[in-house]
Motif scaffolding. Structure first.
Motif, PDB file in Angstrom:
ATOM      1  N   MET A 249      -4.429 -18.381   8.523  1.00  0.00           N
ATOM      2  CA  MET A 249      -4.562 -16.954   8.229  1.00  0.00           C
ATOM      3  C   MET A 249      -4.280 -16.687   6.744  1.00  0.00           C
ATOM      4  O   MET A 249      -3.309 -17.194   6.177  1.00  0.00           O
ATOM      5  CB  MET A 249      -3.550 -16.168   9.088  1.00  0.00           C
ATOM      6  N   GLU A 250      -5.154 -15.912   6.122  1.00  0.00           N
ATOM      7  CA  GLU A 250      -4.999 -15.596   4.706  1.00  0.00           C
ATOM      8  C   GLU A 250      -3.766 -14.729   4.486  1.00  0.00           C
ATOM      9  O   GLU A 250      -3.491 -13.807   5.245  1.00  0.00           O
ATOM     10  CB  GLU A 250      -6.242 -14.833   4.229  1.00  0.00           C
ATOM     11  N   LYS A 251      -3.011 -15.051   3.444  1.00  0.00           N
ATOM     12  CA  LYS A 251      -1.799 -14.282   3.156  1.00  0.00           C
ATOM     13  C   LYS A 251      -2.163 -12.876   2.699  1.00  0.00           C
ATOM     14  O   LYS A 251      -3.122 -12.693   1.940  1.00  0.00           O
ATOM     15  CB  LYS A 251      -0.970 -14.971   2.064  1.00  0.00           C
ATOM     16  N   LEU A 252      -1.379 -11.904   3.161  1.00  0.00           N
ATOM     17  CA  LEU A 252      -1.619 -10.515   2.776  1.00  0.00           C
ATOM     18  C   LEU A 252      -0.937 -10.210   1.445  1.00  0.00           C
ATOM     19  O   LEU A 252       0.046 -10.864   1.063  1.00  0.00           O
ATOM     20  CB  LEU A 252      -1.098  -9.579   3.865  1.00  0.00           C
ATOM     21  N   ILE A 253      -1.446  -9.212   0.761  1.00  0.00           N
ATOM     22  CA  ILE A 253      -0.958  -8.841  -0.574  1.00  0.00           C
ATOM     23  C   ILE A 253      -0.017  -7.645  -0.471  1.00  0.00           C
ATOM     24  O   ILE A 253      -0.226  -6.741   0.333  1.00  0.00           O
ATOM     25  CB  ILE A 253      -2.150  -8.495  -1.494  1.00  0.00           C
ATOM     26  N   ILE A 254       1.015  -7.651  -1.299  1.00  0.00           N
ATOM     27  CA  ILE A 254       1.875  -6.478  -1.454  1.00  0.00           C
ATOM     28  C   ILE A 254       1.927  -6.116  -2.939  1.00  0.00           C
ATOM     29  O   ILE A 254       1.985  -7.002  -3.801  1.00  0.00           O
ATOM     30  CB  ILE A 254       3.286  -6.712  -0.870  1.00  0.00           C
ATOM     31  N   THR A 255       1.882  -4.821  -3.205  1.00  0.00           N
ATOM     32  CA  THR A 255       1.920  -4.325  -4.577  1.00  0.00           C
ATOM     33  C   THR A 255       2.764  -3.048  -4.605  1.00  0.00           C
ATOM     34  O   THR A 255       3.522  -2.790  -3.667  1.00  0.00           O
ATOM     35  CB  THR A 255       0.481  -4.095  -5.100  1.00  0.00           C
ATOM     36  N   THR A 256       2.641  -2.276  -5.653  1.00  0.00           N
ATOM     37  CA  THR A 256       3.382  -1.011  -5.767  1.00  0.00           C
ATOM     38  C   THR A 256       2.374   0.107  -6.040  1.00  0.00           C
ATOM     39  O   THR A 256       1.197  -0.151  -6.305  1.00  0.00           O
ATOM     40  CB  THR A 256       4.379  -1.059  -6.937  1.00  0.00           C
ATOM     41  N   SER A 257       2.862   1.337  -6.009  1.00  0.00           N
ATOM     42  CA  SER A 257       2.023   2.446  -6.470  1.00  0.00           C
ATOM     43  C   SER A 257       1.899   2.335  -7.996  1.00  0.00           C
ATOM     44  O   SER A 257       2.575   1.526  -8.631  1.00  0.00           O
ATOM     45  CB  SER A 257       2.657   3.785  -6.077  1.00  0.00           C
ATOM     46  N   HIS A 258       1.030   3.127  -8.588  1.00  0.00           N
ATOM     47  CA  HIS A 258       0.840   3.079 -10.040  1.00  0.00           C
ATOM     48  C   HIS A 258       2.107   3.543 -10.770  1.00  0.00           C
ATOM     49  O   HIS A 258       2.867   4.363 -10.263  1.00  0.00           O
ATOM     50  CB  HIS A 258      -0.345   3.959 -10.447  1.00  0.00           C
ATOM     51  N   LYS A 259       2.321   2.990 -11.974  1.00  0.00           N
ATOM     52  CA  LYS A 259       3.507   3.297 -12.793  1.00  0.00           C
ATOM     53  C   LYS A 259       4.796   3.149 -11.979  1.00  0.00           C
ATOM     54  O   LYS A 259       5.570   4.098 -11.805  1.00  0.00           O
ATOM     55  CB  LYS A 259       3.414   4.712 -13.377  1.00  0.00           C
ATOM     56  N   PRO A 260       5.049   1.942 -11.454  1.00  0.00           N
ATOM     57  CA  PRO A 260       6.211   1.738 -10.578  1.00  0.00           C
ATOM     58  C   PRO A 260       7.532   1.698 -11.331  1.00  0.00           C
ATOM     59  O   PRO A 260       7.584   1.379 -12.521  1.00  0.00           O
ATOM     60  CB  PRO A 260       5.924   0.379  -9.954  1.00  0.00           C
ATOM     61  N   SER A 261       8.585   2.011 -10.613  1.00  0.00           N
ATOM     62  CA  SER A 261       9.936   1.852 -11.147  1.00  0.00           C
ATOM     63  C   SER A 261      10.360   0.389 -10.989  1.00  0.00           C
ATOM     64  O   SER A 261       9.704  -0.380 -10.262  1.00  0.00           O
ATOM     65  CB  SER A 261      10.911   2.742 -10.379  1.00  0.00           C
ATOM     66  N   LYS A 262      11.473   0.025 -11.618  1.00  0.00           N
ATOM     67  CA  LYS A 262      12.004  -1.338 -11.472  1.00  0.00           C
ATOM     68  C   LYS A 262      12.354  -1.617 -10.020  1.00  0.00           C
ATOM     69  O   LYS A 262      12.168  -2.726  -9.513  1.00  0.00           O
ATOM     70  CB  LYS A 262      13.250  -1.514 -12.356  1.00  0.00           C
TER      71      LYS A 262
ATOM     72  N   THR B 113      -8.969  -6.560  -4.344  1.00  0.00           N
ATOM     73  CA  THR B 113      -9.080  -7.104  -2.986  1.00  0.00           C
ATOM     74  C   THR B 113      -9.937  -6.197  -2.111  1.00  0.00           C
ATOM     75  O   THR B 113      -9.937  -4.981  -2.294  1.00  0.00           O
ATOM     76  CB  THR B 113      -7.685  -7.280  -2.336  1.00  0.00           C
ATOM     77  N   ASN B 114     -10.663  -6.811  -1.200  1.00  0.00           N
ATOM     78  CA  ASN B 114     -11.413  -6.057  -0.187  1.00  0.00           C
ATOM     79  C   ASN B 114     -10.671  -6.051   1.143  1.00  0.00           C
ATOM     80  O   ASN B 114     -11.114  -5.443   2.108  1.00  0.00           O
ATOM     81  CB  ASN B 114     -12.810  -6.668   0.013  1.00  0.00           C
ATOM     82  N   ASN B 115      -9.553  -6.779   1.154  1.00  0.00           N
ATOM     83  CA  ASN B 115      -8.754  -6.882   2.377  1.00  0.00           C
ATOM     84  C   ASN B 115      -7.710  -5.761   2.401  1.00  0.00           C
ATOM     85  O   ASN B 115      -7.556  -5.021   1.429  1.00  0.00           O
ATOM     86  CB  ASN B 115      -8.066  -8.252   2.419  1.00  0.00           C
ATOM     87  N   ILE B 116      -6.977  -5.653   3.505  1.00  0.00           N
ATOM     88  CA  ILE B 116      -5.871  -4.692   3.539  1.00  0.00           C
ATOM     89  C   ILE B 116      -4.758  -5.191   2.626  1.00  0.00           C
ATOM     90  O   ILE B 116      -4.625  -6.395   2.387  1.00  0.00           O
ATOM     91  CB  ILE B 116      -5.344  -4.469   4.982  1.00  0.00           C
ATOM     92  N   TYR B 117      -3.969  -4.270   2.102  1.00  0.00           N
ATOM     93  CA  TYR B 117      -2.809  -4.652   1.296  1.00  0.00           C
ATOM     94  C   TYR B 117      -1.711  -3.614   1.473  1.00  0.00           C
ATOM     95  O   TYR B 117      -1.971  -2.470   1.841  1.00  0.00           O
ATOM     96  CB  TYR B 117      -3.186  -4.806  -0.186  1.00  0.00           C
ATOM     97  N   PHE B 118      -0.486  -4.033   1.228  1.00  0.00           N
ATOM     98  CA  PHE B 118       0.672  -3.158   1.382  1.00  0.00           C
ATOM     99  C   PHE B 118       1.098  -2.602   0.028  1.00  0.00           C
ATOM    100  O   PHE B 118       0.964  -3.269  -0.998  1.00  0.00           O
ATOM    101  CB  PHE B 118       1.840  -3.924   2.014  1.00  0.00           C
TER     102      PHE B 118
ATOM    103  N   LYS C   1      -2.989  -0.148   2.980  1.00  0.00           N
ATOM    104  CA  LYS C   1      -4.217   0.482   2.482  1.00  0.00           C
ATOM    105  C   LYS C   1      -5.395  -0.475   2.596  1.00  0.00           C
ATOM    106  O   LYS C   1      -5.226  -1.700   2.584  1.00  0.00           O
ATOM    107  CB  LYS C   1      -4.067   0.887   1.012  1.00  0.00           C
ATOM    108  N   ARG C   2      -6.564   0.119   2.689  1.00  0.00           N
ATOM    109  CA  ARG C   2      -7.816  -0.618   2.527  1.00  0.00           C
ATOM    110  C   ARG C   2      -8.872   0.398   2.123  1.00  0.00           C
ATOM    111  O   ARG C   2      -9.127   1.347   2.865  1.00  0.00           O
ATOM    112  CB  ARG C   2      -8.228  -1.325   3.819  1.00  0.00           C
ATOM    113  N   ASP C   3      -9.422   0.216   0.956  1.00  0.00           N
ATOM    114  CA  ASP C   3     -10.383   1.188   0.411  1.00  0.00           C
ATOM    115  C   ASP C   3      -9.758   2.589   0.426  1.00  0.00           C
ATOM    116  O   ASP C   3      -8.700   2.787  -0.141  1.00  0.00           O
ATOM    117  CB  ASP C   3     -11.695   1.144   1.197  1.00  0.00           C
ATOM    118  N   ASP C   4     -10.393   3.542   1.107  1.00  0.00           N
ATOM    119  CA  ASP C   4      -9.877   4.915   1.140  1.00  0.00           C
ATOM    120  C   ASP C   4      -8.946   5.177   2.325  1.00  0.00           C
ATOM    121  O   ASP C   4      -8.409   6.266   2.471  1.00  0.00           O
ATOM    122  CB  ASP C   4     -11.042   5.919   1.206  1.00  0.00           C
ATOM    123  N   PHE C   5      -8.776   4.170   3.187  1.00  0.00           N
ATOM    124  CA  PHE C   5      -7.944   4.345   4.375  1.00  0.00           C
ATOM    125  C   PHE C   5      -6.507   3.931   4.085  1.00  0.00           C
ATOM    126  O   PHE C   5      -6.257   2.958   3.393  1.00  0.00           O
ATOM    127  CB  PHE C   5      -8.502   3.496   5.524  1.00  0.00           C
TER     128      PHE C   5
END
Length: 254
Positions: free
Chosen positions: A1-14, A39-44, A55-59
């Protein structure tokens, strides 16, 4: 299974970056800087308040207490809530919620538990589990009882059919199951985003027999009036709202 991605909202805090990296390590996810995210996959996403959404695209799907505040208000005013009335909690119970979802009903149940009471919730879908588990105690509740209720909840990522078959006899006081309806109520806006990730295992009489085995007091099943479980299984009591079509089947074990 492909590993899922996690990121932050824009302009994140530390704190956001730190939390995203920590969750990536804990859950085996890939951390990516938001500016470099493709990414075209879902991400957190770790939000400004440190809750998590997927999130994924607009969802997008995120945790919120949903209609639980309205249900509690009604319960306080007229002592009427079909689920709480049929649970009839004393406060010291261990309740197993097999289908946690957004956790709205779990928060409602947990509000009736005291310090020695506990709710254990199962969620079979990893995206739903991850978002709710990592948001339920970070959510900026404005109501004290909701914040206190969240502290009495433990969430586990597992399929309820497999989980109940591994449990010892009479491990829990009450077992509650609210599977996805065979006849969905699409007017339920709180549930609609969740449907993309939900587990749609159909409830069978053999599952209910396992629930009875691991419960001391009672088993409660929630289903739509048109769902097939009412024809498949005989309950001791069926209680609910004709207006909404949502009913609770109760099996007493004492």
């Amino acid at each position: 299974m492909e590993k899922l991605i996690i990121t932050t909202s824009h302009k994140p805090s530390k704190e956001q970056i730190q939390r995203a990296k920590q969750l990536a390590e804990e859950y085996g996810l890939i951390y990516k800087n938001r500016r470099h995210l493709k990414t075209n996959n879902i991400y957190f996403v770790v939000n400004k308040d440190l809750t998590v959404k997927v999130k994924r695209d607009d969802f997008e799907f995120f945790f919120h207490p949903s209609i639980v505040k309205i249900r509690m208000k009604n319960f306080v005013s007229d002592k009427m809530d079909y689920l709480l009335n049929n649970m009839d909690l004393k406060g010291n119970e261990t309740v197993l919620d097999l289908t946690f979802g957004l956790g709205s009903e779990a928060l409602l149940i947990s509000s009736q538990l005291k310090e020695n009471g506990k709710l254990i919730g199962l969620e079979g879908s990893f995206p739903i589990y991850f978002v709710v588990k990592e948001s339920i105690n970070y959510y900026p509740y404005k109501i004290k009882w909701l914040k206190e209720s969240a502290k009495k909840i433990e969430i586990i990522n597992d399929n309820y059919k497999k989980f109940i078959r591994k449990q010892k006899d009479k491990s829990y006081d009450i077992v509650y199951c609210d599977p996805m309806f065979e006849n969905p109520v699409f007017e339920s806006s709180a549930l609609n985003p969740l449907r993309k990730f939900a587990v749609y295992d159909s409830l069978e009489p053999s599952d209910i027999e396992e629930m009875k085995r691991i419960s001391k007091d009672k088993v409660i099943i929630k289903a739509h009036v048109k769902d097939s479980i009412w024809d498949k299984y005989k309950f001791d009591k069926i209680d609910g709202s004709k207006n909404s079509g949502v009913f609770y089947g109760v099996i007493f074990l004492k």
